[in-house]
Every structure is written in C-alpha cells, then in structure tokens.
Design a protein around this motif. Structure first.
Motif, PDB file in Angstrom:
ATOM      1  N   ALA A  14       0.831  -1.207   0.000  1.00 38.24           N
ATOM      2  CA  ALA A  14       0.000   0.000   0.000  1.00 38.24           C
ATOM      3  C   ALA A  14       0.865   1.256   0.000  1.00 38.24           C
ATOM      4  O   ALA A  14       0.544   2.241  -0.689  1.00 38.24           O
ATOM      5  CB  ALA A  14      -0.939  -0.016   1.202  1.00 38.24           C
ATOM      6  N   THR A  15       1.962   1.237   0.727  1.00 37.11           N
ATOM      7  CA  THR A  15       2.877   2.383   0.762  1.00 37.11           C
ATOM      8  C   THR A  15       3.496   2.616  -0.618  1.00 37.11           C
ATOM      9  O   THR A  15       3.559   3.759  -1.096  1.00 37.11           O
ATOM     10  CB  THR A  15       3.984   2.153   1.807  1.00 37.11           C
ATOM     11  N   VAL A  17       2.266   1.673  -3.526  1.00 39.41           N
ATOM     12  CA  VAL A  17       1.215   2.123  -4.450  1.00 39.41           C
ATOM     13  C   VAL A  17       0.915   3.604  -4.229  1.00 39.41           C
ATOM     14  O   VAL A  17       0.790   4.369  -5.199  1.00 39.41           O
ATOM     15  CB  VAL A  17      -0.052   1.256  -4.290  1.00 39.41           C
ATOM     16  N   CYS A  18       0.812   4.025  -2.985  1.00 41.50           N
ATOM     17  CA  CYS A  18       0.547   5.444  -2.697  1.00 41.50           C
ATOM     18  C   CYS A  18       1.683   6.331  -3.205  1.00 41.50           C
ATOM     19  O   CYS A  18       1.438   7.404  -3.781  1.00 41.50           O
ATOM     20  CB  CYS A  18       0.347   5.656  -1.198  1.00 41.50           C
ATOM     21  N   ALA A  19       2.914   5.892  -3.004  1.00 43.17           N
ATOM     22  CA  ALA A  19       4.058   6.672  -3.483  1.00 43.17           C
ATOM     23  C   ALA A  19       4.048   6.759  -5.004  1.00 43.17           C
ATOM     24  O   ALA A  19       4.315   7.833  -5.583  1.00 43.17           O
ATOM     25  CB  ALA A  19       5.359   6.052  -2.985  1.00 43.17           C
ATOM     26  N   VAL A  21       1.418   6.524  -7.050  1.00 45.63           N
ATOM     27  CA  VAL A  21       0.304   7.388  -7.466  1.00 45.63           C
ATOM     28  C   VAL A  21       0.669   8.857  -7.254  1.00 45.63           C
ATOM     29  O   VAL A  21       0.412   9.711  -8.117  1.00 45.63           O
ATOM     30  CB  VAL A  21      -0.989   7.015  -6.701  1.00 45.63           C
ATOM     31  N   PHE A  22       1.294   9.164  -6.131  1.00 40.65           N
ATOM     32  CA  PHE A  22       1.708  10.528  -5.842  1.00 40.65           C
ATOM     33  C   PHE A  22       2.730  11.012  -6.881  1.00 40.65           C
ATOM     34  O   PHE A  22       2.638  12.139  -7.387  1.00 40.65           O
ATOM     35  CB  PHE A  22       2.296  10.610  -4.437  1.00 40.65           C
ATOM     36  N   CYS A  25       0.947  11.622 -10.294  1.00 42.55           N
ATOM     37  CA  CYS A  25       0.160  12.864 -10.273  1.00 42.55           C
ATOM     38  C   CYS A  25       1.080  14.089 -10.370  1.00 42.55           C
ATOM     39  O   CYS A  25       0.788  15.039 -11.093  1.00 42.55           O
ATOM     40  CB  CYS A  25      -0.684  12.940  -9.001  1.00 42.55           C
TER      41      CYS A  25
END
Length: 87
Positions: A14-15, A17-19, A21-22, A25
């Motif tokens: 999850a970490t 994936v969040c990184a 996506v960030f 963007c």
C-alpha cells in the motif's frame, strides 16, 4: 503469525502504491504546466499533440518580406530623413 506477515506485506504494498500514485500525479501536473512546452521532451515521450504555435503554417523570412510591399514598411529612426524646419 501469518496475520502479522500478511499485514506487514499489505502495508508495504500500500505504501509503494501510494508513493507511485503521488509521483504520477506530480509528473502529470509538471508535464501540463511546464515540460510539454519543450519540443525535445515531447519527441522523447512520443506525444502526438502539438501546441497551437506549431500547428499554424510557418513562413520563412523571405516569404514574409515578399508579402510586404517595400514602401509600406515602417522606417527606423536612422532611416528617416530629417527635414529642416522652415521658420
């Protein structure tokens, strides 16, 4: 035991994936605001969309000079003839 390993793997994934996506963007925003203006970078990325300035037909200096009559060109200060004032 297996629950803690699964939870740890879930947190790591999850970490990441969040990184990711960030970062994507951020790249998109920077691309739209700044990087897409450079033709070299657009060619590297393979972007088919071109800005409006490139879609209009461009004229060479000779074509522009041929379209403008010689007598209607504005003269610079050095080219203007100074007439003596009559008093």
């Amino acid at each position: 035991m297996w629950q803690s390993v699964g939870l740890t793997l879930l947190v790591i994934v999850a970490t990441l994936v969040c990184a990711l996506v960030f970062m994507l963007c951020g790249w998109y925003v920077v691309w739209q605001l700044f990087l897409s203006k450079f033709k070299f970078l657009r060619e590297l990325v393979g972007d088919a969309a071109t800005p409006q300035a490139e879609t209009q037909p461009s004229e060479t200096k000779n074509e522009r000079a041929a379209n403008v009559p010689l007598r209607s060109r504005p003269r610079t200060a050095r080219q203007r003839v100074a007439f003596p004032e009559s008093t």
